[in-house]
Design a protein around this motif. Structure first.
Motif, short mmCIF file in Angstrom:
data_model
loop_
_atom_site.label_atom_id
_atom_site.label_comp_id
_atom_site.label_asym_id
_atom_site.label_seq_id
_atom_site.Cartn_x
_atom_site.Cartn_y
_atom_site.Cartn_z
N LEU A 99 0.82 -1.21 0.00
CA LEU A 99 0.00 0.00 0.00
C LEU A 99 0.86 1.27 0.00
O LEU A 99 0.63 2.19 -0.77
CB LEU A 99 -0.89 0.04 1.25
N ILE A 100 1.79 1.32 0.92
CA ILE A 100 2.56 2.53 1.19
C ILE A 100 4.02 2.16 1.34
O ILE A 100 4.34 1.12 1.93
CB ILE A 100 2.09 3.19 2.52
N TYR A 101 4.93 2.98 0.82
CA TYR A 101 6.35 2.84 1.10
C TYR A 101 6.93 4.22 1.32
O TYR A 101 6.26 5.23 1.08
CB TYR A 101 7.07 2.09 -0.03
N GLY A 102 8.16 4.26 1.82
CA GLY A 102 8.72 5.57 2.15
C GLY A 102 7.87 6.30 3.18
O GLY A 102 7.86 7.53 3.20
N ALA A 103 7.15 5.55 3.99
CA ALA A 103 6.27 6.03 5.07
C ALA A 103 5.00 6.71 4.57
O ALA A 103 3.97 6.67 5.25
CB ALA A 103 7.02 6.97 6.02
N SER A 104 5.06 7.34 3.40
CA SER A 104 3.91 8.13 2.97
C SER A 104 3.62 8.09 1.47
O SER A 104 2.71 8.78 1.01
CB SER A 104 4.10 9.60 3.39
N ILE A 105 4.35 7.30 0.72
CA ILE A 105 4.17 7.24 -0.74
C ILE A 105 3.22 6.10 -1.08
O ILE A 105 3.50 4.93 -0.77
CB ILE A 105 5.52 7.01 -1.45
N ARG A 106 2.11 6.45 -1.72
CA ARG A 106 1.18 5.39 -2.10
C ARG A 106 1.73 4.58 -3.27
O ARG A 106 2.26 5.14 -4.24
CB ARG A 106 -0.18 5.98 -2.50
N ALA A 107 1.58 3.27 -3.17
CA ALA A 107 2.01 2.41 -4.28
C ALA A 107 1.04 2.57 -5.44
O ALA A 107 -0.06 3.10 -5.30
CB ALA A 107 2.06 0.96 -3.80
N SER A 108 1.47 2.09 -6.58
CA SER A 108 0.67 2.21 -7.80
C SER A 108 -0.71 1.60 -7.62
O SER A 108 -0.84 0.46 -7.14
CB SER A 108 1.41 1.53 -8.95
N GLY A 109 -1.74 2.37 -7.98
CA GLY A 109 -3.09 1.86 -7.95
C GLY A 109 -3.78 1.91 -6.60
O GLY A 109 -4.95 1.51 -6.48
N VAL A 110 -3.11 2.37 -5.58
CA VAL A 110 -3.71 2.42 -4.23
C VAL A 110 -4.60 3.66 -4.12
O VAL A 110 -4.16 4.77 -4.44
CB VAL A 110 -2.61 2.44 -3.15
N PRO A 111 -5.83 3.47 -3.68
CA PRO A 111 -6.76 4.62 -3.59
C PRO A 111 -6.26 5.70 -2.64
O PRO A 111 -5.56 5.43 -1.66
CB PRO A 111 -8.04 3.98 -3.04
N ALA A 112 -6.68 6.92 -2.91
CA ALA A 112 -6.24 8.08 -2.15
C ALA A 112 -6.74 8.08 -0.71
O ALA A 112 -6.23 8.84 0.12
CB ALA A 112 -6.68 9.36 -2.86
N ARG A 113 -7.72 7.23 -0.40
CA ARG A 113 -8.20 7.20 1.00
C ARG A 113 -7.17 6.58 1.94
O ARG A 113 -7.29 6.70 3.15
CB ARG A 113 -9.53 6.44 1.10
#
Lengths: 122, 108
Positions: B47-61
């Motif tokens: 879902l998330i990497y770098g503590a706050s970067i959303r992975a590809s395709g992960v919803p903004a919620r």
């Protein structure tokens, strides 16, 4: 689309050996780093080991509980990763997933196979 | 070895509400922290990497925050498909990469 498909799981006696395979498609295999992650029944995720690309020296690292018993390798011509597991015991019973490692900067597990079940029991 | 501790173990939230999951590292991992979602019968999903970067395709919620030793995963408005187990994982000091024990997000 990245696809990882594991095979080779099954029932093995304590002290026995097993070889897991993982085929990768959808990305350049030669540049891929790959990890194995396992989940024992009722437990959480546990990293098992990682192999770098051949260009990265194909260096392998292992988690403490499997070091000296498990061996990860790769065959770039077959686009397949392997994990040879020896001296298995009940603690190794788990679903084993192969995963791709996203990048050197962020070595997180961005694609996962469906997993293969290894059961160590007499 | 860095130990990751997640809280709570189980979180009960109703659809449409906000869910906040916590993860603590036994020593600083900078921002080298990922979150995964694991639904029963499926493979885990980054879902998330770098503590706050959303992975590809992960919803903004889905959003991640934190650095050092304290991290949070927030799901702003829960959808039915979000009920799952969530794991944090550090990759600052490896090997080994270490996961938290997981937080089960269930429907209240």
């Amino acid at each position: 689309e990245v696809q990882l498909v594991e095979s080779g799981g099954g029932l093995v006696m304590p002290g026995g050996s097993l070889r897991l395979s993982c085929t990768l498609s959808g990305i350049n295999f030669n540049d891929a780093w790959m990890s194995w992650v396992r989940q024992a029944p009722g437990k959480g995720l546990e990293w098992v080991g990682r192999i770098k690309s051949r260009g990265g020296g194909a260096t392998v690292d292992y988690a403490g509980p499997v070091k000296g018993r498990f061996s990860i390798s790769r065959d770039d011509s077959k686009k397949t990763f392997y994990m040879d597991m020896n001296s298995l015991d009940s603690e190794d019973t788990a679903v084993y997933h192969c995963t791709t490692v996203q990048s050197v900067l962020h070595p997180v597990f961005n694609s996962w196979g469906q997993g293969t079940l290894v059961t160590v029991s007499s | 070895e860095i130990v990751m501790t997640q809280s709570p173990v189980t979180l009960s939230v109703s659809p449409g509400e906000r869910a906040t999951l916590s993860c603590r590292a036994s020593q600083s991992v900078s921002s080298n922290l990922a979150w995964y979602q694991h639904k029963r019968g499926q493979s885990p999903r980054l879902l998330i990497y770098g503590a706050s970067i959303r992975a590809s395709g992960v919803p903004a919620r889905f959003s991640g925050s934190g650095s050092g030793t304290e991290f949070t995963l927030t799901i702003s408005s829960l959808q039915s498909e979000d009920f799952a187990v969530y794991y944090c994982q550090q990759y600052d000091n490896w090997p080994p990469y270490t996961f938290g024990q997981g937080t089960k997000l269930e429907n209240k």
